[in-house]
Enzyme design. Sequence first.
Site, short mmCIF file in Angstrom:
data_model
loop_
_atom_site.label_atom_id
_atom_site.label_comp_id
_atom_site.label_asym_id
_atom_site.label_seq_id
_atom_site.Cartn_x
_atom_site.Cartn_y
_atom_site.Cartn_z
N HIS A 150 7.96 -14.01 20.34
CA HIS A 150 8.40 -13.81 18.84
C HIS A 150 8.53 -14.83 18.04
O HIS A 150 9.74 -15.31 18.07
CB HIS A 150 9.85 -12.79 19.20
CG HIS A 150 10.30 -12.10 17.90
ND1 HIS A 150 9.55 -10.61 17.77
CD2 HIS A 150 11.55 -12.09 17.35
CE1 HIS A 150 10.06 -10.30 16.86
NE2 HIS A 150 11.16 -10.77 16.48
N ASP A 171 4.98 -11.02 22.92
CA ASP A 171 6.13 -10.37 22.29
C ASP A 171 6.36 -8.96 22.90
O ASP A 171 5.59 -8.23 22.61
CB ASP A 171 6.05 -10.32 20.91
CG ASP A 171 7.12 -10.08 19.87
OD1 ASP A 171 8.15 -9.64 20.54
OD2 ASP A 171 7.17 -10.14 18.86
N SER A 212 10.12 -10.36 11.74
CA SER A 212 11.06 -9.60 12.49
C SER A 212 11.64 -8.50 11.78
O SER A 212 11.23 -7.65 10.98
CB SER A 212 12.00 -10.39 13.45
OG SER A 212 12.67 -9.94 14.39
#
Length: 236
Positions: free
Chosen positions: A212, A185, A121
């Site tokens: 995610h 996601d 991320s």
Amino acid sequence: PISTVSVLYCLVAALPTKMPKLRVLCLPGWRTSADIMNMQIKLSSFMQGGNVELDFCPIDHTFPAKGPPDESIQKFFPNEKYYEWWDMDKDTKKYVGVEQTLDRVAEFLNKEKYDGVMGFSQGATLTSLLSVLCTKEGADPRFFQRFRFAIMIAGFVPRDPDLRQHFQQDNAIALPSIHIWGSADKLALASATLARKFDQKAVQLHIHQGDHIIPNIPKDGEAFAKLQQFLEQQCC
């Protein structure tokens, strides 16, 4: 009669071969921590059980989180401390604190040697920036040629306008890389865009069915075999 040379050859062949190991600097996601990323990797058994041993080395972010983490992080890791690599100015999209973060990463590189870098991320976006600096001579000597490969999970091109300039040039980022994201996601398209910024001859993609997350990649699947082959090449 069996010769002494034949006996010695058989004994040597029977000895267990040492599994190659790659040391990987790991950069956690937004408002998590090194401990959380370590647990995420262990819970998902990420890329474990193959022919290459990955020595994951997560480090904490530069700044304490300025707000609460994602609900899923709070749910599964309720008693942890949370951190972030930078805070984004909502008006200018500038990453406040990114220079201090680069200083922090450089400190770790001065102390230890790593074969590769992996981020999740926000950490994957930082990884993409380090990939640029790693391959662009003169950009920042602290990072030039410091990694042999990069792994980005659920990453995206930096939103900071100054940093985005590094990704808008014609030359692809020439660092061998793995890009992983989930089809569910909300950042899937952004992750795909980031992957296209890298040299496609040295890119491996894996798209899982989840959201995610740091995924579990089944060891008996084609994707695991391809990613392991990629990692084996980085051991040479």
